[in-house]
Design a protein around this motif. Structure first.
Motif, PDB file in Angstrom:
ATOM      1  N   LYS A 296       0.864  -1.191   0.000  1.00  0.00           N
ATOM      2  CA  LYS A 296       0.000   0.000   0.000  1.00  0.00           C
ATOM      3  C   LYS A 296       0.889   1.226   0.000  1.00  0.00           C
ATOM      4  CE  LYS A 296      -4.187  -1.591   2.458  1.00  0.00           C
ATOM      5  NZ  LYS A 296      -3.918  -2.961   2.862  1.00  0.00           N
ATOM      6  N   LEU A 297       0.535   2.209  -0.833  1.00  0.00           N
ATOM      7  CA  LEU A 297       1.259   3.480  -0.833  1.00  0.00           C
ATOM      8  C   LEU A 297       0.286   4.575  -0.409  1.00  0.00           C
ATOM      9  CD1 LEU A 297       3.928   4.974  -1.548  1.00  0.00           C
ATOM     10  CD2 LEU A 297       2.984   5.330  -3.833  1.00  0.00           C
TER      11      LEU A 297
ATOM     12  N   ASN B  68       7.085   8.720  -6.944  1.00  0.00           N
ATOM     13  CA  ASN B  68       6.226   8.415  -8.084  1.00  0.00           C
ATOM     14  C   ASN B  68       5.687   6.995  -7.941  1.00  0.00           C
ATOM     15  OD1 ASN B  68       5.106   7.816 -10.538  1.00  0.00           O
ATOM     16  ND2 ASN B  68       6.674   8.939 -11.696  1.00  0.00           N
ATOM     17  N   GLU B  69       4.344   6.878  -7.898  1.00  0.00           N
ATOM     18  CA  GLU B  69       3.783   5.552  -7.636  1.00  0.00           C
ATOM     19  C   GLU B  69       4.090   4.554  -8.736  1.00  0.00           C
ATOM     20  OE1 GLU B  69       1.578   8.288  -7.854  1.00  0.00           O
ATOM     21  OE2 GLU B  69      -0.336   7.588  -8.691  1.00  0.00           O
ATOM     22  N   LYS B  70       4.511   5.066  -9.912  1.00  0.00           N
ATOM     23  CA  LYS B  70       4.838   4.146 -11.023  1.00  0.00           C
ATOM     24  C   LYS B  70       6.005   3.229 -10.627  1.00  0.00           C
ATOM     25  CE  LYS B  70       2.191   6.139 -14.423  1.00  0.00           C
ATOM     26  NZ  LYS B  70       1.965   7.525 -14.093  1.00  0.00           N
TER      27      LYS B  70
ATOM     28  N   PHE C 292       9.309  14.723  16.425  1.00  0.00           N
ATOM     29  CA  PHE C 292       9.481  15.172  15.042  1.00  0.00           C
ATOM     30  C   PHE C 292       8.427  16.221  14.678  1.00  0.00           C
ATOM     31  CE2 PHE C 292      11.973  11.449  15.073  1.00  0.00           C
ATOM     32  CZ  PHE C 292      12.824  11.473  13.982  1.00  0.00           C
ATOM     33  N   PRO C 293       8.786  17.146  13.775  1.00  0.00           N
ATOM     34  CA  PRO C 293       7.787  18.110  13.311  1.00  0.00           C
ATOM     35  C   PRO C 293       6.842  17.465  12.297  1.00  0.00           C
ATOM     36  CG  PRO C 293       9.847  18.430  12.133  1.00  0.00           C
ATOM     37  CD  PRO C 293      10.096  17.328  13.136  1.00  0.00           C
ATOM     38  N   VAL C 294       5.746  18.133  12.002  1.00  0.00           N
ATOM     39  CA  VAL C 294       4.846  17.663  10.944  1.00  0.00           C
ATOM     40  C   VAL C 294       5.550  17.880   9.599  1.00  0.00           C
ATOM     41  CG1 VAL C 294       2.603  18.016   9.831  1.00  0.00           C
ATOM     42  CG2 VAL C 294       2.824  18.265  12.311  1.00  0.00           C
ATOM     43  N   GLN C 295       5.477  16.893   8.726  1.00  0.00           N
ATOM     44  CA  GLN C 295       6.090  17.047   7.399  1.00  0.00           C
ATOM     45  C   GLN C 295       5.217  16.365   6.357  1.00  0.00           C
ATOM     46  OE1 GLN C 295       9.462  14.034   6.761  1.00  0.00           O
ATOM     47  NE2 GLN C 295       9.501  14.310   8.951  1.00  0.00           N
ATOM     48  N   LYS C 296       5.473  16.687   5.080  1.00  0.00           N
ATOM     49  CA  LYS C 296       4.752  16.000   3.994  1.00  0.00           C
ATOM     50  C   LYS C 296       5.530  14.751   3.627  1.00  0.00           C
ATOM     51  CE  LYS C 296       1.340  17.423   1.235  1.00  0.00           C
ATOM     52  NZ  LYS C 296       0.643  18.010   0.156  1.00  0.00           N
ATOM     53  N   ALA C 297       4.854  13.652   3.407  1.00  0.00           N
ATOM     54  CA  ALA C 297       5.575  12.434   3.015  1.00  0.00           C
ATOM     55  C   ALA C 297       4.605  11.401   2.465  1.00  0.00           C
ATOM     56  CB  ALA C 297       6.308  11.845   4.218  1.00  0.00           C
ATOM     57  N   ASP C 298       5.157  10.439   1.708  1.00  0.00           N
ATOM     58  CA  ASP C 298       4.407   9.253   1.295  1.00  0.00           C
ATOM     59  C   ASP C 298       4.905   8.078   2.140  1.00  0.00           C
ATOM     60  OD1 ASP C 298       3.328  10.880  -0.597  1.00  0.00           O
ATOM     61  OD2 ASP C 298       4.388   9.987  -2.311  1.00  0.00           O
ATOM     62  N   ILE C 299       4.018   7.140   2.432  1.00  0.00           N
ATOM     63  CA  ILE C 299       4.404   5.979   3.254  1.00  0.00           C
ATOM     64  C   ILE C 299       4.131   4.711   2.454  1.00  0.00           C
ATOM     65  CG2 ILE C 299       3.992   4.721   5.413  1.00  0.00           C
ATOM     66  CD1 ILE C 299       2.786   7.343   6.549  1.00  0.00           C
ATOM     67  N   LEU C 300       5.148   3.860   2.338  1.00  0.00           N
ATOM     68  CA  LEU C 300       4.978   2.579   1.636  1.00  0.00           C
ATOM     69  C   LEU C 300       4.895   1.464   2.675  1.00  0.00           C
ATOM     70  CD1 LEU C 300       4.894   1.091  -1.132  1.00  0.00           C
ATOM     71  CD2 LEU C 300       7.364   0.783  -0.905  1.00  0.00           C
ATOM     72  N   ILE C 301       3.849   0.636   2.525  1.00  0.00           N
ATOM     73  CA  ILE C 301       3.588  -0.433   3.488  1.00  0.00           C
ATOM     74  C   ILE C 301       3.622  -1.772   2.776  1.00  0.00           C
ATOM     75  CG2 ILE C 301       1.724  -1.431   4.888  1.00  0.00           C
ATOM     76  CD1 ILE C 301       0.964   1.637   5.309  1.00  0.00           C
TER      77      ILE C 301
ATOM     78  N   GLU D 216      -1.160  -0.733  -4.119  1.00  0.00           N
ATOM     79  CA  GLU D 216      -2.447  -0.009  -4.058  1.00  0.00           C
ATOM     80  C   GLU D 216      -2.123   1.411  -3.632  1.00  0.00           C
ATOM     81  OE1 GLU D 216      -5.085  -1.401  -0.989  1.00  0.00           O
ATOM     82  OE2 GLU D 216      -5.070  -3.406  -1.848  1.00  0.00           O
ATOM     83  N   VAL D 217      -2.665   2.408  -4.349  1.00  0.00           N
ATOM     84  CA  VAL D 217      -2.375   3.797  -3.980  1.00  0.00           C
ATOM     85  C   VAL D 217      -3.586   4.403  -3.268  1.00  0.00           C
ATOM     86  CG1 VAL D 217      -1.748   6.075  -4.849  1.00  0.00           C
ATOM     87  CG2 VAL D 217      -0.785   4.026  -5.913  1.00  0.00           C
ATOM     88  N   TRP D 218      -3.355   4.989  -2.107  1.00  0.00           N
ATOM     89  CA  TRP D 218      -4.417   5.639  -1.331  1.00  0.00           C
ATOM     90  C   TRP D 218      -4.076   7.119  -1.240  1.00  0.00           C
ATOM     91  CZ3 TRP D 218      -8.553   2.824   0.874  1.00  0.00           C
ATOM     92  CH2 TRP D 218      -8.460   1.429   0.709  1.00  0.00           C
ATOM     93  N   ASP D 219      -4.938   7.950  -1.813  1.00  0.00           N
ATOM     94  CA  ASP D 219      -4.670   9.397  -1.782  1.00  0.00           C
ATOM     95  C   ASP D 219      -5.045   9.953  -0.405  1.00  0.00           C
ATOM     96  OD1 ASP D 219      -4.134  12.017  -2.305  1.00  0.00           O
ATOM     97  OD2 ASP D 219      -5.941  12.355  -3.525  1.00  0.00           O
TER      98      ASP D 219
END
Ligand code: ZN
Length: 433
Positions: free
Chosen positions: A4-5, A40-42, A17-26, A48-51
Motif C-alpha cells: 500500500k502506498l 512516483n507511484e509508477k 518530530f515536526p509535521v512534514q509531507k511524506a508518502d508511506i509505503l507499506i 495499491e495507492v491511497w490518496d
C-alpha cells in the motif's frame, strides 16, 4: 497482500518530530519506507495507492490499560466511590458474565477504540479466549491477560490454567496478539502467589499487568518493599495507576524499569486523585496512558485521556511543566517500549499501525503545520479520526469497520446487557425497548 502506498499526507514520525509531507509505503504488516519528498507511484507497479490529501497520519495510539468487556457496565454506579463501585457493583455483576457476553462487549469496546484511532490495547479480564477472538475479529493489536485473584487453591489453579490455555492458543496469533499475566492487585493476590506469577512470567518472557496503588487505602495493605521481594518488579511489569506512589516508590519504579500506565479519567471519576506523572517523567519512569474500563471512564478514547492528563498535571504542577511532546510520547513510543514492540513511530521496520486524521475538520484550524500537534492534544477530539490501520489493514475507514458486520454486534451486546441486569436486579425491569 499487495503493498500500500499512502500518498500526499502530512505525517508525524513520532513525538519529537515536526509535521512534514511524506508518502508511506507499506508491505504486509510493516512500514517499508517513508519518502519525505513523495515518490512516483509508477515505481511500485503492484502497490495499491491511497490518496491521503488533506489528511494527517500519525503513529497509532496505544491504550496501555483496559478491561474491554466492561462496556456492559458503562453508566452503572457513576456516582460512587471506588470501594462501593468495585465491591457492590462490579464484582457481583462480573459473576454473571459468560463467553458470549464477554465476546460482544469486547467487540463493542474494540470498535469504539478503532473509531477513535487506537491501534493497540492492553487488557486484563476473564473469558480471555473470547476477548482474544474479539481482538482478532476487529483486527486490533493487543496484549491480553486473564485477571488473577486468590480465594482458594482450587480457584487460583483454575485461573492459572485458563491463563495458560489462552497463552497456548493465542500468544503470537496472527502477529497481532500477545498473552501475558494479570494478577489483579496486591490486595487480591497474596505475596507468595505474586512470587509464583513472577517466576512463571520470567520463564515465558511474558509481560505482567497489575493494578498498583490506585487508591489511598492500598498504602495500608502493602508496600513497594513487599512487592520487590516477590520478584514481580523483575518481570516486564506494566503497573496501572500508581496514583499514590511517593518519591521513594517512583525511584524504585525507575530503577526497576517498571512501566506505569496513567489513567487520568478513571482516577478522577473514582475519586482516587491525580498521579504524580511529572515527577515520574523527571525520574525517567516509562509512563504510558490508558483508558481503564468503560465502567469507570466511561469512554475508550486516548485522545480524551491525553487532554485530561495534560490539564490535570498542569493543575497539580504548573502549566509550563507539561509539554505537548511528552503527552504524545506517552501515547506512542512509551507504549511500544512497554510492550517491547515496534509501535509508536512511523519508520521502516515498525508495524503498519497508523491513525489518520481529517484536518479539514473545524477543530484542526488554523492549518498551521507548527500547530497540528497542539491540535491533536488540545482541540481535535476523536471525531476527527478518519481511519485506523493495524498490521497494514484498515480496521476503521471513514465511518465503517471493513472487517466486521456491525449490526449483529449491537443486537447481541444489548441482549447480554439485558440478561445481566435483569439477573442482577432479580426481576425483569429492563425490557430493552
Ligand atoms: Zn483497571
Amino acid at each position: 497482500m499487495k503493498k500500500k502506498l499512502l500518498k500526499n499526507a502530512y505525517i508525524i514520525i513520532s513525538a519529537d518530530f515536526p509535521v512534514q509531507k511524506a508518502d508511506i509505503l507499506i508491505s504486509e504488516n510493516e512500514i517499508l519506507q517513508v519518502f519525505p519528498n513523495g515518490i512516483n507511484e509508477k515505481s511500485f507497479g503492484e502497490a495499491e495507492v491511497w490518496d491521503m490529501s488533506g489528511k494527517l497520519i500519525t503513529p497509532g495510539f496505544i491504550n496501555a490499560h483496559s478491561h474491554v468487556a466492561m462496556t456492559l457496565f458503562r453508566g452503572i454506579a457513576d456516582d460512587m466511590n471506588f470501594k462501593e463501585w468495585l465491591f457492590d457493583n462490579m464484582l457481583p455483576r462480573e459473576e454473571l458474565l459468560d463467553d458470549e457476553s464477554v465476546y460482544y462487549a469486547s467487540m463493542l469496546a474494540l470498535m469504539e477504540m478503532a473509531g477513535k484511532g487506537i491501534t493497540f490495547s492492553a487488557d486484563m479480564y476473564f473469558f480471555t479466549n473470547s476477548i482474544c477472538k474479539a481482538f482478532s475479529d476487529v483486527g486490533m493489536r493487543g496484549c491480553i491477560s486473564r485477571g488473577l485473584s486468590f480465594d482458594d487453591q482450587k480457584g487460583w489453579d483454575r485461573r492459572l490454567d485458563e491463563t495458560m490455555d489462552t497463552y497456548n492458543r493465542y500468544n503470537g496469533y496472527k502477529n497481532l496478539l500477545e498473552v501475558g499475566f494479570g494478577p489483579h492487585a496486591p490486595y487480591t493476590v497474596p505475596m507468595e502467589r505474586l512470587a509464583e506469577v513472577a517466576s512463571l512470567a520470567k520463564k515465558l518472557g511474558a509481560s505482567v499487568q497489575m493494578h498498583i496503588y490506585e487508591s489511598a487505602w492500598e498504602r495500608e495493605s502493602y508496600t513497594f518493599s513487599d512487592l520487590d521481594k516477590t520478584g514481580i518488579f523483575d518481570t516486564k511489569l506494566i503497573a496501572a495507576h500508581c496514583v499514590q506512589a511517593d518519591m521513594q516508590d517512583i525511584k524504585t519504579l525507575a530503577a526497576k524499569n517498571v512501566t506505569v500506565v496513567h489513567n487520568p479519567c478513571s482516577n478522577l471519576k473514582l475519586g482516587n486523585g491525580t498521579a504524580p506523572v511529572i515527577a515520574m517523567l523527571d525520574e525517567n519512569v516509562n509512563v504510558t496512558v490508558g483508558t481503564d474500563g468503560a465502567a469507570s471512564n466511561n469512554s475508550l478514547d486516548i485522545l480524551g485521556e491525553m487532554k485530561i492528563m495534560a490539564l490535570s498535571q498542569k493543575s497539580k504542577y504548573s502549566p509550563s511543566q507539561v509539554k505537548i511532546n511528552d503527552v504524545l510520547r506517552m501515547a506512542w513510543e512509551n507504549g511500544g517500549y512497554a510492550f517491547g514492540k515496534k509501535m509508536g513511530r512511523i519508520e521502516p521496520g515498525y508495524y503498519a499501525d497508523l491513525t489518520v486524521f481529517d484536518i479539514s475538520k473545524p477543530s484542526f484550524y488554523p492549518t498551521d503545520l507548527q500547530r497540528l500537534k497542539s491540535h491533536i492534544v488540545y482541540s481535535a477530539g476523536s471525531d476527527s479520526v478518519f481511519a485506523t490501520m493495524v498490521n497494514g489493514e484498515w480496521i476503521y475507514y471513514n465511518g465503517t469497520y471493513p472487517l466486521i458486520k456491525e449490526s449483529d454486534i449491537y443486537e447481541k451486546f444489548q441482549k447480554s446487557f439485558i440478561r445481566i441486569e435483569n439477573t442482577f436486579n432479580g426481576n425483569s425491569i429492563i425490557s430493552g425497548n
